[in-house]
Each structure stands twice: as structure tokens, then as C-alpha cells.
Design a protein around this motif. Structure first.
Motif, mmCIF file in Angstrom:
data_model
loop_
_atom_site.group_PDB
_atom_site.id
_atom_site.type_symbol
_atom_site.label_atom_id
_atom_site.label_comp_id
_atom_site.label_asym_id
_atom_site.label_seq_id
_atom_site.Cartn_x
_atom_site.Cartn_y
_atom_site.Cartn_z
ATOM 1 N N LEU A 88 0.814 -1.212 0.000
ATOM 2 C CA LEU A 88 0.000 0.000 0.000
ATOM 3 C C LEU A 88 0.852 1.268 0.000
ATOM 4 N N THR A 89 1.945 1.254 0.765
ATOM 5 C CA THR A 89 2.741 2.471 0.963
ATOM 6 C C THR A 89 4.011 2.531 0.135
ATOM 7 N N GLN A 90 4.561 1.366 -0.210
ATOM 8 C CA GLN A 90 5.848 1.276 -0.907
ATOM 9 C C GLN A 90 6.974 1.939 -0.114
ATOM 10 N N THR A 91 6.817 1.964 1.215
ATOM 11 C CA THR A 91 7.812 2.607 2.083
ATOM 12 C C THR A 91 8.328 1.671 3.169
ATOM 13 N N ALA A 92 7.670 0.521 3.335
ATOM 14 C CA ALA A 92 8.013 -0.388 4.430
ATOM 15 C C ALA A 92 8.756 -1.611 3.893
ATOM 16 N N GLY A 93 9.883 -1.372 3.265
ATOM 17 C CA GLY A 93 10.576 -2.460 2.580
ATOM 18 C C GLY A 93 11.572 -3.233 3.404
ATOM 19 N N LEU A 341 4.272 5.922 8.834
ATOM 20 C CA LEU A 341 5.025 6.016 7.584
ATOM 21 C C LEU A 341 4.676 7.298 6.834
ATOM 22 N N GLU A 342 3.401 7.638 6.838
ATOM 23 C CA GLU A 342 2.947 8.866 6.180
ATOM 24 C C GLU A 342 3.579 10.085 6.835
ATOM 25 N N ALA A 343 3.594 10.128 8.156
ATOM 26 C CA ALA A 343 4.159 11.264 8.883
ATOM 27 C C ALA A 343 5.654 11.395 8.628
#
Length: 426
Positions: A88-93, A341-343
Motif C-alpha cells: 500500500l505504501t511502498q515505504t516499508a521495505g 510512515l505517512e508522517a
């Protein structure tokens, strides 16, 4: 549960027009000021934050814990949950494992599952703050600092085992957080406790592979309330220097006394080439497990200003390890992690907007008002279109929380795993 690419594309259809309008407007505005928007989007797309294996289930306080249902009851399920967040975020890899809570039964299978979910293994975390089943010596009165040589040797051996486990998975760093301390004056000899800790850390450090790093965390209090052996960044830095070049200080945002100037700590550590890692969370009083940016978003922005400056101007500092360190008692843990993650991405994006050359000129001219204006101009900018564009370009969704609920992820997890599951390690 696994989210398919087509589902993500379908979710984006309804919001793409509105996103494009806002993104184009912001891009035009920023470009007029000379901002390289494409460069910022690329940096946001590359920025990955590790999810700790203990953050996928409901946490709690010493008074109570309230389950959400569908919690991951195994390491495999935890990695699958991180995969859901990452899709969903593509940031938690990445995932950061806590040992012995999450020791793989089949290393090859775990590595293949992580790869399938596009997850890498970040720092591994040792645990000498609680006794484990069949453990010979107790950590009730400390671990690496204990007056008992047998206890210290047991704690050292555990950390070495954690390194071995991490090495099998492809990790390259060990995080050491000690609960060691005292609740009453006279309980410990401060010098003896610190000396034992330093010697123990050196023993562990010398056992690390040559390409590994050691991150030494600090905390002013809790679980003990009179003294903590590694109570501040200065003590952590001293211990890291005592170990060697590959030992670094780890900054946890919640591990500071009220009103501590964390951004100054970050700046000094990067100047000295000794900031190794970062644990993101937030706090109001003393607890450090609140959603990132929910209490002190401007402070987070100021910290990122120093991080961005350091990453651009301090080549002596290694590439940083990023991780969320939180525990969730009221929110759905996955939703909380998505919000964090958004913050983080928003604070990073705002810091990237700062005109560092203009700020430096204002600083040298002692134009204090202009310095404040430069920072606040970046902070007041709504950077959400940039964050969303970075997600879209890497295959994520415009609104991860809305997508999470639209897909009924928690409901699906409850169907698959049951209502009364409890995450391992909690």
C-alpha cells in the motif's frame, strides 16, 4: 491475505483526477521557486523504513492489553503483514527482528517469503530485558552491566547468537538496548556498572562480522526510575567509541527527557560520523510508543532538517538505518504503522524543500527572522501530493488508510487467523 496489483490500480482510479490537480498545482508553484520536484519525489520513493517484528500485534501497558483479532501468531504471518503495508505504501521495505521472539524455524523459507513480499532484513535486536524459558541466569538485576560474571557471559552469548541469526538472514547490524539500571540510590555502583557494560559490548563487537555495525541505544529511565546505565546520547557515544569504528549511537525519538533538543543531538552525532540508526515514534510525557508525528510534528520536521543536512554534508557518517519503534494499545497496529510512515514521509519531504543555501546565508548574516521564515515556509507547505506521487510511481496507493479499510484487511485477517490470536513476543 495478499493484495493484487489490479486491486491497487482499481483503488487509485477514483482519486487520481483529484490527486493530479493538486500535484500539478504544487509542482508549478515549487518549480517557480527553483525546487527540483522530480529529485524530491525520487528521494521519497527510495526512502524505506523498517517495521519491527513486535509492532504487528496489539501492545499494551503494564495495566492491560486489548487484542484486535487476526494478529500474526508467527514470524511468517508478521512478514506477510509487513508485505501488506508495503504494497500500500511502498515505504516499508524492511523488517527488524527481535530475538528470541522471532527466531526462524526455516531460514531459507523465511528469506524466500520476505523476498516474495519485497522485504529485506534490517537490524536484529537482542533481548536481555526479560528472562526466557529455561534461562539459567536472571536479568532481574541487569545483564551486560551485572555484577555477576555468569549473568554477563549469558547476555554476551545471547547477543552473539543474535548476530549469527541475523547473518543467516542477510542483516548487517545489531541493535543493543539495555534495561539495566537501578530504582534506588546505592543499589548500583555507577562506575562498575558502566565498566562492565563497556567490556561486555567490546566482547560482542569483536565477534561481529567485518561488514556489520553495532547500534547502541539509550534511554533516560524505564523500567528503572533512579538510574539507567546507558541514560543519554553522550554515554552511548562514549561506549560506541570504546568499541570501535563500526559502533554507533542509535537515536530513539521517545527516549529523551521532556524538551530535549533532539535535532541538536542528531546534528552533532552526524558531524562526528557516529549516528547509526533512528527509531521513529512520538511522546507527550514519557511513553515513547505513540504514532509518529501525532504529538510533535514540528519537532519531527526540525529533526529531519538536520538529517537532510547531515546526509548532504557529512560523508563521514554512514548510511542510516530507519525503523519505527512503537506499540499499539488502542489502534489497529497496521493502521498505526501506515499513519507513522505517512508522517515520516511528510516530514522528510518538507525538510527537502528547505533552501539550505538561503538558510546558510541568513545564518551568516544573523538574520534570525529570515531563518525562521525559511524553515516555516517549508513546514507550512502541504507536501502530501508529493508523497502520494512517490507512492503512485512505485506502485502504491494514493490513500493507504482508505485503501486498507476499503479492502477490509483487518476483517480478512480475522477470518484467516481467528479472533483471539496473540502476536508472538507480546
Amino acid at each position: 491475505m495478499k493484495i493484487q496489483k489490479q486491486q491497487l490500480e482499481d483503488l487509485n482510479k477514483s482519486g487520481i483526477s483529484d490527486h493530479k490537480t493538486k500535484f500539478d498545482f504544487l509542482t508549478q508553484s515549487l518549480s517557480k521557486d527553483g525546487t527540483d520536484v522530480e529529485n524530491i519525489i525520487n528521494k521519497l520513493a527510495e526512502f524505506q523504513v523498517a517495521i519491527p517484528s513486535w509492532a504487528l500485534g496489539a501492545g499494551g501497558t503494564r495495566f492491560g492489553r486489548f487484542s484486535y483479532g487476526g494478529e500474526p501468531a508467527s514470524l511468517e504471518q508478521k512478514i506477510e503483514d509487513i508485505g501488506l503495508i508495503h504494497s500500500l505504501t511502498q515505504t516499508a521495505g524492511a523488517v527488524s527482528l527481535h530475538i528470541p521472539w522471532d527466531v526462524p524455524n526455516d531460514y531459507q523459507a523465511i528469506k524466500e517469503l520476505a523476498a516474495l513480499n519485497k522485504i529485506k532484513f534490517d537490524a536484529v535486536n537482542s533481548n536481555t530485558f526479560q528472562d526466557q524459558k529455561d534461562q539459567k541466569e536472571t536479568y532481574k538485576y541487569g545483564s551486560l552491566s551485572n555484577t555477576s560474571a555468569a549473568v554477563r557471559e549469558q547476555a554476551i552469548a545471547h547477543n552473539k547468537e543474535v548476530i549469527e541469526i541475523g547473518n543467516k538472514l542477510g542483516s548487517k547490524s545489531l541493535t543493543v538496548w539495555l534495561a539495566d539500571g537501578a530504582s534506588f540510590p546505592g543499589q548500583n555502583n555507577f562506575q562498575t556498572a558502566l565498566t562492565h557494560t563497556q567490556n561486555s559490548l567490546i566482547d560482542i563487537y569483536e565477534d561481529m562480522p567485518a561488514d556489520w555495525k553495532m547500534f547502541i541505544e539509550y534511554k533516560p529511565y524505564e523500567p528503572y526510575f533512579y538510574s539507567t546505565v546507558i541514560q543519554d546520547w553522550g554515554t552511548s557515544l562514549m561506549l560506541a567509541n570504546g568499541c570501535g569504528e563500526r559502533a554507533y549511537t542509535l537515536v530513539d525519538l521517545g527516549h529523551h527527557l521532556p524538551n530535549t533538543n533532539i535535532e541538536q543531538i542528531v546534528s552533532i552525532l552526524m558531524l562526528k560520523g557516529k549516528l547509526g540508526g533512528f527509531h521513529f515514534n512520538d511522546s507527550k510525557y514519557g511513553d515513547d510508543d505513540i504514532t509518529v508525528g501525532s504529538i510533535k510534528p514540528y519537532a519531527l520536521f526540525l529533526i529531519f532538517n538536520e538529517l537532510v543536512y547531515g546526509m548532504q554534508n557529512n560523508p563521514q557518517n554512514p548510511e542510516l538505518g530507519w525503523m519505527i519503534d512503537a506499540s499499539h494499545n488502542l489502534k489497529d497496529p497496521l493502521e498505526d504503522l501506515i499513519q507513522s510512515l505517512e508522517a515520516i514521509q511528510e516530514a522528510y519531504a518538507k525538510a527537502l524543500l528547505i533552501d539550505q543555501n538561503a538558510l546558510r546565508a541568513a545564518q551568516e548574516a544573523h538574520d534570525v527572522t529570515r531563518c525562521q521564515e525559511i524553515l516555516q515556509e517549508a513546514y507550512r507547505t502541504d507536501v502530501r501530493p508529493l508523497v502520494r506521487e512517490a507512492r503512485l510511481q512505485t506502485g502504491g496507493v494514493i490513500n493507504p488508510i482508505a485503501a486498507y479499510r476499503k479492502l477490509e484487511v483487518r476483517e480478512q485477517l480475522i477470518k484467516e487467523r481467528g479472533k483471539n490470536t496473540i502476536a508472538t513476543g507480546l
